[in-house]
Scaffold this motif. Structure first.
Motif, mmCIF file in Angstrom:
data_model
loop_
_atom_site.group_PDB
_atom_site.id
_atom_site.type_symbol
_atom_site.label_atom_id
_atom_site.label_comp_id
_atom_site.label_asym_id
_atom_site.label_seq_id
_atom_site.Cartn_x
_atom_site.Cartn_y
_atom_site.Cartn_z
ATOM 1 N N GLY B 37 0.863 -1.129 0.026
ATOM 2 C CA GLY B 37 -0.081 0.140 -0.048
ATOM 3 C C GLY B 37 0.942 1.053 -0.063
ATOM 4 N N PRO B 38 0.132 2.238 -0.421
ATOM 5 C CA PRO B 38 1.307 3.713 -0.537
ATOM 6 C C PRO B 38 1.564 3.950 1.011
ATOM 7 C CG PRO B 38 -1.062 4.038 -1.730
ATOM 8 C CD PRO B 38 -1.137 2.487 -0.915
ATOM 9 N N ASN B 39 2.536 4.937 1.168
ATOM 10 C CA ASN B 39 2.866 5.527 2.384
ATOM 11 C C ASN B 39 1.625 5.995 3.129
ATOM 12 O OD1 ASN B 39 5.652 6.870 0.610
ATOM 13 N ND2 ASN B 39 5.682 5.355 2.132
ATOM 14 N N GLY B 40 1.363 5.698 4.238
ATOM 15 C CA GLY B 40 0.396 6.206 5.163
ATOM 16 C C GLY B 40 -0.862 5.372 4.781
ATOM 17 N N SER B 41 -0.722 4.259 4.089
ATOM 18 C CA SER B 41 -2.178 3.571 3.976
ATOM 19 C C SER B 41 -2.558 2.810 4.896
ATOM 20 C CB SER B 41 -1.848 2.745 2.682
ATOM 21 O OG SER B 41 -0.911 1.799 2.693
ATOM 22 N N GLY B 42 -1.750 2.485 6.128
ATOM 23 C CA GLY B 42 -2.226 1.910 7.310
ATOM 24 C C GLY B 42 -1.528 0.469 7.480
ATOM 25 N N SER B 191 5.725 -4.488 2.421
ATOM 26 C CA SER B 191 6.785 -4.016 1.305
ATOM 27 C C SER B 191 6.575 -2.997 0.425
ATOM 28 C CB SER B 191 7.541 -5.362 0.784
ATOM 29 O OG SER B 191 8.603 -4.757 -0.088
ATOM 30 N N HIS B 192 7.469 -2.394 0.130
ATOM 31 C CA HIS B 192 7.289 -1.182 -1.002
ATOM 32 C C HIS B 192 8.060 -1.820 -2.272
ATOM 33 C CE1 HIS B 192 5.154 1.831 0.692
ATOM 34 N NE2 HIS B 192 5.954 2.019 1.744
ATOM 35 N N ILE B 193 8.774 -2.863 -2.117
ATOM 36 C CA ILE B 193 9.672 -3.325 -3.280
ATOM 37 C C ILE B 193 8.956 -4.481 -4.039
ATOM 38 C CG2 ILE B 193 11.999 -4.350 -3.852
ATOM 39 C CD1 ILE B 193 12.753 -3.276 -0.932
ATOM 40 N N LEU B 194 8.653 -4.120 -5.111
ATOM 41 C CA LEU B 194 7.544 -4.840 -6.074
ATOM 42 C C LEU B 194 8.343 -6.285 -6.478
ATOM 43 C CD1 LEU B 194 5.963 -2.271 -8.161
ATOM 44 C CD2 LEU B 194 4.957 -3.365 -6.114
ATOM 45 N N SER B 195 9.558 -6.139 -6.640
ATOM 46 C CA SER B 195 10.405 -7.368 -7.103
ATOM 47 C C SER B 195 10.248 -8.277 -6.111
ATOM 48 C CB SER B 195 11.581 -7.070 -7.965
ATOM 49 O OG SER B 195 12.386 -6.547 -6.754
ATOM 50 N N ILE B 207 -3.600 -2.390 0.221
ATOM 51 C CA ILE B 207 -4.443 -1.604 0.943
ATOM 52 C C ILE B 207 -4.147 0.058 0.514
ATOM 53 C CG2 ILE B 207 -4.505 -3.041 2.810
ATOM 54 C CD1 ILE B 207 -2.749 -1.031 4.443
ATOM 55 N N ARG B 208 -5.261 0.750 0.629
ATOM 56 C CA ARG B 208 -5.146 2.257 0.198
ATOM 57 C C ARG B 208 -6.194 2.831 1.387
ATOM 58 N NH1 ARG B 208 -7.117 5.472 -2.494
ATOM 59 N NH2 ARG B 208 -5.980 7.005 -3.213
ATOM 60 N N ALA B 209 -5.566 3.937 1.770
ATOM 61 C CA ALA B 209 -6.232 4.716 2.630
ATOM 62 C C ALA B 209 -6.927 3.765 3.713
ATOM 63 C CB ALA B 209 -7.291 5.506 1.997
ATOM 64 N N GLY B 210 -6.580 3.112 4.194
ATOM 65 C CA GLY B 210 -6.893 2.052 5.334
ATOM 66 C C GLY B 210 -8.065 1.125 5.123
ATOM 67 N N PHE B 291 0.173 -2.020 -9.903
ATOM 68 C CA PHE B 291 0.130 -1.310 -8.523
ATOM 69 C C PHE B 291 -0.255 -0.058 -8.658
ATOM 70 C CE2 PHE B 291 2.464 -5.135 -7.384
ATOM 71 C CZ PHE B 291 1.832 -5.540 -6.385
ATOM 72 N N MET B 292 0.325 0.592 -9.776
ATOM 73 C CA MET B 292 0.367 2.020 -9.744
ATOM 74 C C MET B 292 -1.168 2.352 -10.034
ATOM 75 S SD MET B 292 3.182 3.174 -9.517
ATOM 76 C CE MET B 292 4.709 2.404 -9.599
ATOM 77 N N ASP B 293 -1.722 1.652 -10.682
ATOM 78 C CA ASP B 293 -3.142 1.754 -11.118
ATOM 79 C C ASP B 293 -4.001 1.594 -9.805
ATOM 80 O OD1 ASP B 293 -5.462 2.036 -12.494
ATOM 81 O OD2 ASP B 293 -5.733 -0.213 -12.834
ATOM 82 N N LEU B 294 -3.682 0.464 -8.907
ATOM 83 C CA LEU B 294 -4.430 0.194 -7.781
ATOM 84 C C LEU B 294 -3.944 1.355 -6.634
ATOM 85 C CD1 LEU B 294 -3.986 -3.201 -7.324
ATOM 86 C CD2 LEU B 294 -6.173 -2.266 -7.321
ATOM 87 N N TYR B 295 -2.825 1.725 -6.607
ATOM 88 C CA TYR B 295 -2.367 2.929 -5.651
ATOM 89 C C TYR B 295 -2.982 4.317 -5.893
ATOM 90 C CZ TYR B 295 1.438 0.317 -3.433
ATOM 91 O OH TYR B 295 2.073 -0.477 -2.779
ATOM 92 N N ARG B 296 -3.379 4.568 -7.300
ATOM 93 C CA ARG B 296 -3.928 5.782 -7.504
ATOM 94 C C ARG B 296 -5.195 5.649 -7.653
ATOM 95 N NH1 ARG B 296 0.873 6.978 -11.222
ATOM 96 N NH2 ARG B 296 -0.163 5.487 -12.670
ATOM 97 N N ARG B 297 -6.063 4.776 -8.108
ATOM 98 C CA ARG B 297 -7.377 4.818 -8.130
ATOM 99 C C ARG B 297 -7.942 5.416 -6.827
ATOM 100 N NH1 ARG B 297 -9.632 -0.577 -10.565
ATOM 101 N NH2 ARG B 297 -7.755 -0.479 -11.637
#
Ligand SMILES: Nc1ncnc2c1ncn2[C@@H]1O[C@H](COP(=O)(O)OP(=O)(O)OP(=O)(O)O)[C@@H](O)[C@H]1O
Ligand SMILES: [Mg+2]
Lengths: 527, 309
Positions: B37-42, B191-195, B207-210, B291-297
């Motif tokens: 999940g992005p930074n601060g997503s929980g 993790s933030h490391i996709l590989s 996750i996104r925004a909790g 991931f970008m798609d999921l993180y941004r949507r």
């Protein structure tokens, strides 16, 4: 932002210390003012001043402890502020400078800021300026307080200058100490040891009277403070000496800073053991606290020996009805020696409570550093973690008070040639101070257990007890307000009879505070 | 298969910040479960709830069959935790911390664990005699990692455990996690490391925004995402705009770019075939794009995607 970032860091330091710095300044300043006002009230008659000065100078223990008294009311009134007051301001300088330099490096916050446009020297410059500002304000307040109490203005300014001398000198010394080692605790040990050494040099030099050892006074920054000689032919040039010393040490600190990396010290860390048998939260707490406990024990046993050493001559020293009244109001109605012991133990108990609060609030440091998270992610329950730290604070403070009493009893017994009697009377007088210290620790646990951000309130409570203890009578605070301080309820041993009721009540209150605080801690979030 | 971590509708607020807003997380025994999940997503907040350090405001949570809040100390005997930013005691050596954490976890110091400890120190190239303050960020992390990996905990909870490791050490870490998986132990890996996630995790939760926006196996997730199609046709296309499952449509004469939902890929291909395909390239979605798609949507639309079978 200035090119080097010093201005930004200075503003940051002022913001971080927006409560702490005013409290330090006010506490030091108010103590000075109250001491001045109290002494002026004690000696309305110039003849008493002279006889008190003669009596004080006749006691080598007192001269070592406070330095010689000159025959003026101002000199008598500034005796404590020139000695213990100068120590206090030196310690404040050590604490503040370390807080904004090495501690910041150790926690990695400088590294975080360093990514911005910080010059290498900016943190040190900002910390030196910040510390200087606090020292300057406290010194100014001290001078104002003395002048406002009706003492000569020149002498009062000189007393402020003496504080400034002590504060600035130890700002410079700490600036150097900070460069030497990568550990904030070691910095405290080095610089704090420097304060102790300076005090000892001054004490030995003063006790030497006119002997050759007199020169030792000039090797000590605390000696310089005293040599400004407020109210006794002020020597203003000593201020220049201190300024030169501070400039030289600070310059040395900059040179040393250029030779080391961020986060490391000039001396590399020694390697340690690869294994440990430590395996319980209590063992960990002891490991984290033991050097503090040992240091406090040594300091307090020495303090006890000094107090006990001249307790029996207190009667001749305090040769004015007003002085007797004051000691009696603090220390009870027994013989003046008994009252003196009781009063001094009361003051020392507040100091030991400072140890107790710091020891209990080790938990706060563990929590904010997230080390508590690591410990509590193991099978260690919150209750046993908390009780390990709190137990150590309770037992440690009791042990330190016992050592204070033992030191005093041994010295008093040696002076009077009756060890058994001294131990029987003096040791209980120290131990009776344990319950109020525990109550203060209990308050710290309650506040910390409620919410970590409230924990610092324990220091405010302790400061309140100090104010009530030192100024309660002077300010004629209502009895109900004075009763808020647990130290007020202790039987004034050895003079008074031992009344177990308040002692048992205080222990019970402390126990309740700890248990409630611990239970609240188990229910709250860890941050 | 037993459920090791179960969280449903988890909520947590810090003052006015809503850190967790109905988060779901399901980790089965024996799997390495990615937690993204992005930074601060929980992510860290969830982990701290799982460790009983924070108390959830709402929702159900169970860990190793128990309640992480009320049974924290007992459950902790069976797990090991590595925080993202490891703080050590300045005057304790790394070796002392490893021993201490092992004992506090209630682990017997048998020869087996001792051997594993030595082997891990060697593999991670870690000097156990240095004082805590003398370690770099990466080395502090290694201390906590060795302590966790040397334990026989059945569950490892790792919060961005490799954020300070160099590529060489990252590789060692991956090997160790594979070994842990082969022993049948369970790992929750934020993790933030996709590989890293791609190499280690069979299943993951994003996750996104909790809130949980996506959970399942990587293969499923690839299937769920759109395929980009670049095609040159004989005739100008008709009715593509209104065709279900078509997105990001751009037409330049007879050249068409579009992306297609996986469920509609067949019918869209039919439509295109009717117009006569001259040349076609189609790109499977890369993990990054996914991931970008999921993180941004926005959270709600993402939730719909997550709700798909
Ligand atoms: N103790 C706290 N007090 C107030 N807010 C908090 C606290 N802890 C977390 N938050 C907030 O909760 C939200 C979630 O934070 P969390 O640390 O769980 O995110 P994360 O997914 O771990 O992020 P990252 O990838 O950066 O580690 C953030 O908005 C954060 O600011
Ligand atoms: Mg996090």
């Amino acid at each position: 932002m200035s090119p080097s970032g010093t201005g930004t860091l200075l503003r940051l330091a002022l913001r971080r210390d927006r409560v702490l710095a005013p409290v330090v300044v006010l506490l030091l300043g108010l103590t000075a003012w109250s001491t001045a006002a109290a002494t002026v009230a004690l000696y309305p008659d110039p003849a008493q001043v002279t006889s008190a000065a003669v009596a004080a100078n006749a006691s080598p223990a007192l001269v070592a402890l406070y330095g010689p008294v000159h025959a003026s009311l101002g000199s008598l009134a500034s005796l404590k502020m020139l000695s213990t007051g100068a120590v206090a301001i030196a310690l404040a300088a050590v604490f503040l400078l370390r807080r904004h330099t090495r501690t910041e490096e150790e926690t990695g916050r400088v590294e975080l800021l360093g990514a911005g446009a910080l010059s290498r020297h900016a943190p040190l410059t900002a910390a030196v300026l910040h510390t200087t500002l606090v020292v300057l304000l406290a010194s100014a307040l001290c001078a104002l307080g003395y002048a406002a109490s009706g003492l000569p203005v020149a002498g009062s300014v000189a007393l402020g200058l003496a504080w400034l001398v002590a504060g600035l000198a130890f700002t410079g010394i700490t600036a150097v100490a900070v460069q030497l080692t990568s550990s904030a605790r070691t910095v405290a040990a080095i610089a704090g040891g420097g304060v102790a050494a300076a005090y000892l040099l001054r004490a030995v030099g003063d006790a030497a009277g006119d002997g050759p050892a007199r020169v030792l006074v000039w090797l000590s920054p605390l000696g310089w403070a005293q040599q400004v000689r407020p109210y006794a032919g002020e020597r203003w040039w000593v201020g220049l000496l201190a300024l030169a010393f501070t400039a030289a040490t600070t310059a040395l600190a900059y040179v040393l800073r250029s030779r080391r990396d961020l986060g490391s010290g000039l001396f590399a860390d020694r390697a340690g053991p690869a294994h440990t048998t430590m395996g319980s939260p209590l063992a960990l707490a002891w490991r984290l606290q033991r050097s503090a406990i040992v240091g406090w024990s040594l300091a307090l046993v020495l303090m006890g020996a000094v107090l006990g050493g001249f307790a029996s001559s207190a009667a001749t020293l305090l040769d004015s009805p007003q002085a007797r009244d004051m000691i009696r109001s603090l220390g009870g109605t027994g013989s003046l020696t008994d009252a003196f012991i009781s009063a001094e133990f009361g003051i020392m108990a507040a100091v030991v409570a400072g140890f107790g609060v710091a020891a209990a609030l080790r938990m706060l440091g563990e929590e904010t550093s997230t080390r508590a998270e690591l410990t509590l992610s193991t099978a260690t329950s919150r209750w046993s973690w908390l009780m390990s730290h709190v137990g150590l604070a309770l037992v440690g403070s009791a042990g330190i008070l016992a050592l204070l009493g033992a030191g005093a009893a041994a010295a008093d017994g040696a002076t009077r040639g009756d060890l058994g009697d001294s131990f029987a009377r003096v040791l209980p007088a120290a131990l009776v101070q344990v319950p109020p210290v525990w109550v203060v620790i209990g308050v710290a646990v309650l506040l910390y257990g409620t919410a970590s951000r409230l924990a610092v309130g324990a220091w405010v409570v302790l400061a309140g007890c100090l104010v009530i203890g030192q100024l309660g009578e002077l300010l004629a605070l209502p009895t109900a307000v004075q009763g808020l301080s647990p130290f007020r309820h202790v039987p004034m041993l050895p003079g008074a009879a031992f009344d177990p009721t308040p002692v048992v009540a205080l222990v019970a209150v402390a126990g309740i505070l700890v248990v409630v605080g611990g239970s609240l801690f188990r229910r709250r979030d860890l941050h | 298969m037993t459920t090791v971590i179960h969280a449903a509708g988890l909520r947590k607020e810090f003052g006015r910040t809503r850190a967790l807003d109905g988060l779901d997380l399901e980790v089965q025994q024996g799997e390495v479960h990615g937690f993204l999940g992005p930074n601060g997503s929980g992510k860290s907040t969830t982990i701290r709830v799982l460790l009983g350090l924070l108390r959830a405001d709402g929702g159900d949570v169970s860990l190793l069959g128990g309640d992480p809040w009320s049974q924290a100390a007992t459950l902790h005997r069976r797990l090991a935790y590595v925080p993202g930013d490891v703080a050590l005691w300045p005057n304790l050596t790394g070796g002392e911390v490893i021993d201490l954490l092992g004992r506090l976890r209630g682990q017997a110091d048998d020869r087996h664990a001792g051997g594993r400890r030595a082997e891990l120190l060697e593999r991670f190239d870690l000097d156990p005699t240095k004082k805590g303050r003398a370690y770099s960020k990466g080395n502090r992390q290694k201390v906590a990692l060795v302590a966790a990996l040397a334990s026989d905990a059945e569950l490892l909870i790792l919060d961005e455990p490799t954020s300070g490791l160099d590529p060489l050490m990252e590789e060692v870490f991956r090997e160790c996690i594979r070994e842990v998986r082969d022993e049948g132990r369970t790992v929750l890996l934020s993790s933030h490391i996709l590989s890293e996630v791609e190499h280690l995790c069979e299943r993951l939760t994003i996750i996104r925004a909790g809130r949980t926006v996506q959970t399942g196996s990587l293969t499923d997730m690839r299937h769920l995402s759109r395929t980009a199609v670049d095609v040159e046709l004989d005739r100008s296309p008709v009715a593509l705009e209104s065709a279900p499952g078509v997105h990001d449509l751009r037409t330049e004469g007879r050249r068409v770019h579009l992306s297609v939902d996986p469920d509609e890929l067949g019918s869209v291909m039919n439509l295109l075939t009717q117009c006569g395909i001259r040349r076609i390239t189609s790109a499977p979605p890369s993990l990054e794009e996914l991931f970008m798609d999921l993180y941004r949507r926005p959270a709600d639309t993402a939730r719909e995607v997550g709700a798909r079978p």
